[in-house]
Write an enzyme that holds these catalytic residues in place. Structure first.
Site, PDB file in Angstrom:
ATOM      1  N   TYR A 149      14.032  30.829   5.458  1.00 47.97           N
ATOM      2  CA  TYR A 149      12.895  31.572   5.989  1.00 47.97           C
ATOM      3  C   TYR A 149      12.989  31.804   7.499  1.00 47.97           C
ATOM      4  O   TYR A 149      13.395  30.916   8.238  1.00 47.97           O
ATOM      5  CB  TYR A 149      11.595  30.822   5.684  1.00 47.97           C
ATOM      6  CG  TYR A 149      11.272  30.743   4.211  1.00 47.97           C
ATOM      7  CD1 TYR A 149      11.123  31.898   3.443  1.00 47.97           C
ATOM      8  CD2 TYR A 149      11.138  29.509   3.584  1.00 47.97           C
ATOM      9  CE1 TYR A 149      10.830  31.824   2.082  1.00 47.97           C
ATOM     10  CE2 TYR A 149      10.837  29.423   2.231  1.00 47.97           C
ATOM     11  CZ  TYR A 149      10.691  30.586   1.486  1.00 47.97           C
ATOM     12  OH  TYR A 149      10.404  30.512   0.151  1.00 47.97           O
ATOM     13  N   ARG A 186       0.934 -10.930   7.069  1.00 50.42           N
ATOM     14  CA  ARG A 186       0.904  -9.705   6.244  1.00 50.42           C
ATOM     15  C   ARG A 186       2.102  -8.840   6.619  1.00 50.42           C
ATOM     16  O   ARG A 186       2.106  -8.204   7.667  1.00 50.42           O
ATOM     17  CB  ARG A 186      -0.390  -8.924   6.503  1.00 50.42           C
ATOM     18  CG  ARG A 186      -1.671  -9.699   6.247  1.00 50.42           C
ATOM     19  CD  ARG A 186      -2.894  -8.786   6.346  1.00 50.42           C
ATOM     20  NE  ARG A 186      -2.961  -8.043   7.576  1.00 50.42           N
ATOM     21  CZ  ARG A 186      -3.608  -8.432   8.671  1.00 50.42           C
ATOM     22  NH1 ARG A 186      -4.289  -9.569   8.675  1.00 50.42           N
ATOM     23  NH2 ARG A 186      -3.614  -7.688   9.743  1.00 50.42           N
ATOM     24  N   ASP A 193      11.267  23.211  -1.511  1.00 48.01           N
ATOM     25  CA  ASP A 193      12.026  22.559  -2.574  1.00 48.01           C
ATOM     26  C   ASP A 193      13.530  22.545  -2.363  1.00 48.01           C
ATOM     27  O   ASP A 193      14.258  21.962  -3.159  1.00 48.01           O
ATOM     28  CB  ASP A 193      11.747  23.266  -3.908  1.00 48.01           C
ATOM     29  CG  ASP A 193      10.277  23.522  -4.096  1.00 48.01           C
ATOM     30  OD1 ASP A 193       9.521  22.534  -4.107  1.00 48.01           O
ATOM     31  OD2 ASP A 193       9.875  24.698  -4.180  1.00 48.01           O
ATOM     32  N   LYS A 208       0.848  -1.202   0.000  1.00 54.73           N
ATOM     33  CA  LYS A 208       0.000   0.000   0.000  1.00 54.73           C
ATOM     34  C   LYS A 208       0.883   1.252   0.000  1.00 54.73           C
ATOM     35  O   LYS A 208       2.084   1.170   0.304  1.00 54.73           O
ATOM     36  CB  LYS A 208      -0.909  -0.004   1.241  1.00 54.73           C
ATOM     37  CG  LYS A 208      -0.154   0.061   2.568  1.00 54.73           C
ATOM     38  CD  LYS A 208      -1.076  -0.203   3.758  1.00 54.73           C
ATOM     39  CE  LYS A 208      -0.285  -0.245   5.059  1.00 54.73           C
ATOM     40  NZ  LYS A 208      -1.112  -0.721   6.191  1.00 54.73           N
ATOM     41  N   CYS A 252      12.998  24.236   3.228  1.00 53.67           N
ATOM     42  CA  CYS A 252      11.967  24.891   2.413  1.00 53.67           C
ATOM     43  C   CYS A 252      11.187  23.825   1.648  1.00 53.67           C
ATOM     44  O   CYS A 252      11.458  22.635   1.765  1.00 53.67           O
ATOM     45  CB  CYS A 252      12.602  25.853   1.424  1.00 53.67           C
ATOM     46  SG  CYS A 252      13.693  27.047   2.201  1.00 53.67           S
ATOM     47  N   ARG A 276     -11.106   0.337  14.721  1.00 55.44           N
ATOM     48  CA  ARG A 276     -11.004   1.261  13.609  1.00 55.44           C
ATOM     49  C   ARG A 276     -12.104   0.839  12.652  1.00 55.44           C
ATOM     50  O   ARG A 276     -13.087   1.527  12.507  1.00 55.44           O
ATOM     51  CB  ARG A 276      -9.613   1.101  12.996  1.00 55.44           C
ATOM     52  CG  ARG A 276      -9.136   2.215  12.187  1.00 55.44           C
ATOM     53  CD  ARG A 276      -7.670   2.066  11.857  1.00 55.44           C
ATOM     54  NE  ARG A 276      -7.376   0.842  11.102  1.00 55.44           N
ATOM     55  CZ  ARG A 276      -6.177   0.541  10.613  1.00 55.44           C
ATOM     56  NH1 ARG A 276      -5.167   1.357  10.804  1.00 55.44           N
ATOM     57  NH2 ARG A 276      -5.981  -0.568   9.926  1.00 55.44           N
ATOM     58  N   HIS A 326      -6.513  -7.179  12.819  1.00 57.71           N
ATOM     59  CA  HIS A 326      -5.310  -6.348  12.804  1.00 57.71           C
ATOM     60  C   HIS A 326      -5.024  -5.898  14.233  1.00 57.71           C
ATOM     61  O   HIS A 326      -5.951  -5.594  14.985  1.00 57.71           O
ATOM     62  CB  HIS A 326      -5.541  -5.154  11.873  1.00 57.71           C
ATOM     63  CG  HIS A 326      -4.299  -4.391  11.520  1.00 57.71           C
ATOM     64  ND1 HIS A 326      -3.085  -5.002  11.263  1.00 57.71           N
ATOM     65  CD2 HIS A 326      -4.082  -3.066  11.345  1.00 57.71           C
ATOM     66  CE1 HIS A 326      -2.186  -4.075  10.967  1.00 57.71           C
ATOM     67  NE2 HIS A 326      -2.770  -2.890  11.011  1.00 57.71           N
TER      68      HIS A 326
END
Ligand SMILES: *Cc1c(COP(=O)(O)O)cnc(C)c1O
Length: 397
Positions: free
Chosen positions: A271, A227, A320, A44, A318, A142, A171
């Site tokens: 920044y 799993r 990027d 996943k 930042c 859940r 689970h």
């Protein structure tokens, strides 16, 4: 060759290196640890950032008998890329997409009357049988059928002509903790529930509950499938349940020095001026940021590696770019290691998790689509992908 040229371009920028051979070895090791039980490789979230298609293929080659994903779209992606192995959607299925899944022989999880209704209706309409695993909630709270409703749902699944009830699972909430008591209690409740289902004359092929942590601690008795997710990638489920050294981390994140400069004493970086140089500081700008998936929490805390030397992150990461302090001899175009197995002093995924106050799953899962992946085996590049551009290339050897 054009492929080589493409590869050089990828190596000249931010990229993830995935040792796909190590991933296969980890799966083989885990299967042995699970005493040869069937192994569902959990791929996943783009195989925890490692690349779902490449990992799924390798998992099957390494002996996994099925693949697990969270969403129907993830299963469809595997099918579109030619993967025909059994796939189970371990999340609650989106009822609107159930038909698409059945058409592609994707197994679904059911845990409510409504989900069974949706699956049965779609299967009848398509005149194609659906394969279903019944999920039982034994304490994670859940989703999943409560044990007292499980037998009713199992009966219904068993009687639906267009549904094959193939598995029953649960689970764990706390398998990655030292205290195994809550996990054992969940196992006991599951077995009690399965006994009731069996005494109603229903038999299923697979019973599964062990995730990576439970495989490592040996909690899989009474099941015939496990799993495995995080441990396949060579990462620790938690500090309390680490992987043994037989398992190798699969992914390393790399980049290059874009701009090399001297930050004058008294000047700040990035920044909000959170880092101010106390003396003239050798620095480099690296084209990797939180949009690539590295946690902003690592600002002023983490480090990259240049030629075996630690380069502290200066100021805020930042979106990027990130600025690091570098040794005198660092040059523009040089490689830097962001995280990996720690062999060169780089942050391990464990350390990234700790410094960013999260687990070992998040740093790899967060790796963005725009980060190209390079797949290596025994040190040789085998293939690469740029999922942002929808490109995937296998190198001819
Ligand atoms: C993600 C997931 C797993 C795999 O867990 P790991 O801790 O990564 O091994 C197994 N089962 C279910 C239902 C999951 O959601």
């Amino acid at each position: 060759m054009t492929e080589d040229c493409q590869l050089k371009k990828i190596l000249a920028g931010t990229h993830a290196m995935i040792d796909i051979g190590a991933y296969g070895d980890n799966i083989r090791w885990l299967r042995e640890r699970a005493e040869g039980r069937d192994l569902m490789a959990i791929v996943k979230a783009n195989a925890y950032g490692h690349g779902a298609v490449e990992c799924a293929r390798e998992a099957i080659t390494a002996g996994a008998s099925a693949l697990g994903v969270a969403r129907i779209d993830e299963a469809l992606d595997l099918r579109r890329n030619g993967i025909e192995a059994p796939v189970l959607v371990i999340g609650p299925p989106n009822a609107a997409q159930v038909s698409e899944a059945i058409r592609e022989s994707i197994s679904l999880t059911a845990s409510t009357e409504q989900s069974i209704d949706a699956i049965a209706a779609a299967a009848s309409q398509l005149k194609t049988p659906a394969t279903v695993h019944l999920k039982i909630d034994t304490g994670l709270h859940r989703y999943g059928a409560l044990p007292e409703l499980a037998t009713i749902l199992a009966k219904r699944l068993d009687e639906e002509p267009m549904i094959e009830l193939e598995g029953i699972y649960t689970h764990f909430s706390s398998a990655d903790e030292e205290d195994q008591e809550p996990t054992q209690a969940q196992v006991a409740l599951l077995h009690q529930t399965i006994d009731q289902i069996k005494s109603a004359g229903i038999d299923v092929r697979y019973i599964h509950f062990a995730n990576s942590a439970a495989i490592l601690t040996g909690i899989f008795n009474g099941s015939n499938m496990v799993r495995a997710g995080i441990a396949c990638y060579g990462l620790n489920p938690s500090d309390e349940v680490p992987v043994p050294s037989d398992l190798r981390p699969v992914l390393s994140l790399r980049s290059v020095i874009n701009r090399r400069f001297v930050l004058p004493a008294g000047e700040s970086v990035s920044y909000n001026r959170t880092y101010i140089a106390t003396e003239d500081q050798q620095a480099a700008d690296i084209p990797i940021g939180y949009a690539d998936g590295i946690e902003r929490h690592l600002s002023n805390r983490g480090w990259f590696i240049h030629d075996g030397q630690r380069c502290p992150i200066l100021g805020r990461i930042c979106m990027d770019q990130t600025v690091v302090g570098v040794p005198e001899d660092a040059r523009e175009g040089d490689n830097v290691l962001i995280f990996g197995d720690g062999a060169h002093g780089e942050m391990t995924v464990d350390e990234v998790g700790r410094l960013s106050e999260t687990n070992t799953y998040e740093p790899v899962v967060r790796l963005a689509a725009r980060v190209p992946r390079i797949y290596v085996r025994n040190g040789e590049v085998e293939s690469w992908s740029k999922s942002l551009l929808g490109i995937r290339e296998t190198l001819s050897s």
